[in-house]
Design a protein around this motif. Structure first.
Motif, PDB file in Angstrom:
ATOM      1  N   GLU A 103       0.819  -1.215   0.000  1.00  0.00           N
ATOM      2  CA  GLU A 103       0.000   0.000   0.000  1.00  0.00           C
ATOM      3  C   GLU A 103       0.849   1.260   0.000  1.00  0.00           C
ATOM      4  N   CYS A 104       1.969   1.214   0.715  1.00  0.00           N
ATOM      5  CA  CYS A 104       2.753   2.437   0.875  1.00  0.00           C
ATOM      6  C   CYS A 104       4.229   2.075   0.999  1.00  0.00           C
ATOM      7  N   CYS A 120       2.749   7.677  -0.184  1.00  0.00           N
ATOM      8  CA  CYS A 120       1.429   7.823   0.433  1.00  0.00           C
ATOM      9  C   CYS A 120       1.396   9.010   1.409  1.00  0.00           C
ATOM     10  N   ARG A 152      -7.501   6.245   5.160  1.00  0.00           N
ATOM     11  CA  ARG A 152      -8.028   5.215   4.269  1.00  0.00           C
ATOM     12  C   ARG A 152      -9.132   4.442   4.967  1.00  0.00           C
ATOM     13  N   ARG A 160      -2.590  -6.493   8.083  1.00  0.00           N
ATOM     14  CA  ARG A 160      -1.545  -5.621   7.576  1.00  0.00           C
ATOM     15  C   ARG A 160      -0.238  -5.867   8.326  1.00  0.00           C
ATOM     16  N   THR A 183      -0.631  -5.333   2.809  1.00  0.00           N
ATOM     17  CA  THR A 183      -1.830  -6.073   3.209  1.00  0.00           C
ATOM     18  C   THR A 183      -1.686  -7.494   2.675  1.00  0.00           C
TER      19      THR A 183
END
Length: 672
Positions: A103-104, A120, A152, A160, A183
């Motif tokens: 995700e980041c 992010c 988010r 996660r 994730t």
């Protein structure tokens, strides 16, 4: 007059069938319902176990892949020594290529915690933990208290992780920390009815719930819940490696659930020996989805069977005897040869249909056997005629040389010759007739060996060029005597093949001899060609004549034993009809082929002999490239002189050494 309390056959049949059938159908419905429920539960348990195993393997594989990606990214030159702008540009490029679970990505300074580059936003997502493991990667779970910092919207059930790795400069000093927020598990809402993959629960070996379909339970310990006893049993069994044992347990709301579980190594840095238990859980009603439909089907089927039983019992007496009577009538008419109708096969009883089918198959087999017997009789009759013709032809072919031998021997024996030269001429005729007779006998012996499967060849590497030159030298005498033009190839290079030299010479002498025998005027052309098919090379020898030709419809018959296209031709040209049949079998034993091509009568014939090439360094000149195998050149003056010289040498050898030349000329007069 019927006696009292007696009933009709149909009424008794109906009452007895219903009395026996209805309880059986009801018991069968109950048993089938329980069996269906048990099968659905067993299927659900197996699917949930497999689902838990698959999800666990996916978590392990995803964690390993993400660690590899982090380690690879941390070792790039741009991150280790590049400027912040270059690092940020590089991270954006890396984020587009990395898996969607990431995700980041952030690059921070470990000492100050400042974000150097991020995909992010500038808000820190984590920090580098010390001490650093041997693999250089820290892994920690993100539990609900740490969520919500990025704005988010979180999904109902997800797991996660934060992965961080130190980055050192060229001097070995700690410069940055590269952090991935990933994730590794994500589920959207409730599963569909009938789906047996189940919702996912992840419980650490210390009882901490890492993932749960109910978000409020994530981060808590199983000891805090009312169903802790059953969860502890599952946790204990999973940690012991019993991934195939499944249990029913109850949540605090009293809902019955079905679970399958397995254990995987914990991906977290702390507790390298720790484990996570992956549980796939679903509601019992979801596992038994479709059972009500099965129950309804069973009820409808039972009612239908009862109704069908009533109808069957009413019409059983009427229709039970009808199939037997129809089959009986058909059999009687068949016995009397009066059967004109097909066998009846439209009965409502399976056994009678099978009986009718078997009877029909038996009749068809009898007809087929009768046809086969008739065909066999016709073939035997034709074969008898062919062999009769063959015996007549062979008798004629044997009688002529025998008459020549007897007549010439008697003339020499009785002293009827004027001088020694005339005696030698008669003895030469005797020698020719004996050789011809020996060739016919050899053909008969060869064809008998072929039919007995005892004809064999001795394969060894030979030079086809030498064999072809010998055959041309032998046959050139006959060609010259008939006044034909002989075109031969330029045989300058070695042609290595794996064959039996004597048998191959027999085939080539037979082919060229046939071309000479059936050509009255014109030419005979011999050519060789090398072609490559499917990574394999083969040599093609073509013998083309301008003789009588063959009707295309009769060409295949020439390769059959005892068969000649026209009996008048056999009388005109001689022969027993065995040469090509023997040649075909010899070529097949040597791995080659022999075929025939002719446009029709009086249009000439081409015989094609093929053999696979080999690469044998033992042969002289082997491995050299053949420059012109397909160049057929006229039999010019120089070649004619060679033929004349060969003819004279053969004639001299024949007169002086008849026993020696017999072996060389054994097959020179073979004919078809």
């Amino acid at each position: 007059m019927a006696k009292p309390r007696q009933s009709s056959f149909r009424r008794i049949l109906v009452s007895k069938i219903l009395l026996l059938l209805v309880p059986v159908l009801l018991i069968g419905e109950i048993v089938a319902y329980k069996k269906a429920r048990s099968s659905l539960l067993e299927t659900a348990r197996q699917n949930l176990t497999e689902s838990a195993v698959i999800k666990g393997e996916k978590i392990v594989e995803t964690s390993a892949a993400l660690k590899t990606n982090l380690l690879s990214a941390s070792q790039t030159t741009v991150i280790q020594s590049g400027s912040p702008l270059e690092v940020k540009r590089f991270l954006n490029q890396v984020a587009q290529r990395l898996p969607r679970q990431i995700e980041c990505i952030q690059l921070t300074q470990p000492e100050s915690g400042n974000v150097v580059a991020s995909t992010c936003g500038d808000q820190p997502i984590g920090e580098l933990k010390f001490p650093i493991p041997n693999d250089g990667i820290n892994v920690e779970a993100i539990l609900p208290p740490k969520l919500g910092t990025t704005g988010r919207k979180d999904l109902p059930n997800q797991l996660r992780l934060l992965l961080s790795s130190p980055i050192y400069d060229s001097m070995g000093d700690l410069r940055y920390a590269l952090i991935f927020r990933v994730t590794i598990l994500q589920e959207k809402g409730r599963t569909k009815p009938g789906s047996l993959t189940g919702s996912t629960m992840v419980i650490a070996d210390d009882g901490t719930i890492m993932a749960h379909p109910i978000p409020s339970r994530v981060g808590t310990n199983i000891a805090q819940h009312t169903d802790a006893g059953r969860l502890k049993k599952i946790l204990k069994a999973g940690l012991a490696g019993n991934k195939y044992f499944l249990h029913l347990f109850f949540e605090n709301e009293g809902e019955e659930l079905l679970a399958g579980y397995t254990a995987i190594p914990s991906p977290l840095t702390e507790g390298q020996e720790g484990k996570w238990v992956i549980i796939a859980v679903t509601e019992l009603d979801n596992a038994l989805y479709g059972l009500e439909g099965i129950k309804l089907i069973l009820i409808v089927l039972t009612l239908g069977l009862i109704g069908a039983s009533v109808l069957a019992s009413l019409y059983l007496a009427r229709y039970l005897a009808r199939p037997v009577e129809q089959l009986r009538d058909y059999a009687i008419n068949l016995h009397l040869n009066q059967s004109t109708q097909p066998i009846p096969d439209n009965f409502k009883i399976r056994e009678f249909n099978q009986l009718a089918q078997a009877l029909g198959q038996m009749v068809e087999r009898l007809k087929a056997w009768a046809e086969e017997l008739e065909i066999a009789w016709k073939e035997a009759k034709a074969a008898n005629q062919v062999k009769t013709q063959f015996l007549a032809t062979t008798s004629h072919e044997l009688r002529n040389p025998l008459h020549t031998i007897i007549s010439c021997v008697r003339l020499v024996r009785d002293g009827m010759c004027d001088d020694r030269e005339e005696e030698m001429e008669f003895l030469s005729r005797v020698d020719d007739a004996a050789i011809h007779l020996l060739g016919i006998i050899n053909d008969l012996l060869d064809i008998s060996k072929i039919e007995a499967g005892k004809l064999s060849v001795v394969l060894q590497p030979i030079d086809l060029r030498q064999v072809l030159i010998e055959v041309i030298n032998i046959q050139s005498v006959n060609v010259q005597q008939k006044g034909l033009q002989l075109n031969i190839p330029q045989l300058n290079e070695t042609i290595p093949v794996n064959a039996d030299a004597a048998k191959l010479k027999q085939v080539l002498i037979n082919v060229i001899g046939n071309a000479t025998k059936f050509t009255e005027q014109g030419s005979i052309t011999i050519s060789t060609e090398i072609q490559r098919i499917n990574d394999k090379s083969e040599v093609i020898i073509s013998v083309t004549d301008t003789g009588i030709g063959i009707d295309p419809a009769q060409q295949q018959k020439l390769f059959r034993p005892f068969v000649m296209v026209d009996g008048s031709d056999s009388r005109k040209f001689g022969g027993t009809g065995l040469g090509l049949a023997i040649s075909r079998n010899l070529m097949e034993l040597m791995g080659g082929t022999i075929t025939l091509e002719s446009a029709g009568l009086d249009q000439g014939t081409t015989m094609i002999v093929t053999l696979p090439l080999i690469d044998d360094p033992l042969l002289p000149g082997a491995g050299r490239k053949e420059n012109s195998h397909n160049l057929g050149v006229p039999f010019g003056d120089q070649a004619v002189r060679g033929v004349k010289q060969t003819a004279e040498e053969v004639s001299l050898q024949k007169n002086c050494f008849p026993s020696t030349v017999n072996k060389e000329l054994n097959n020179s007069t073979l004919s078809v």
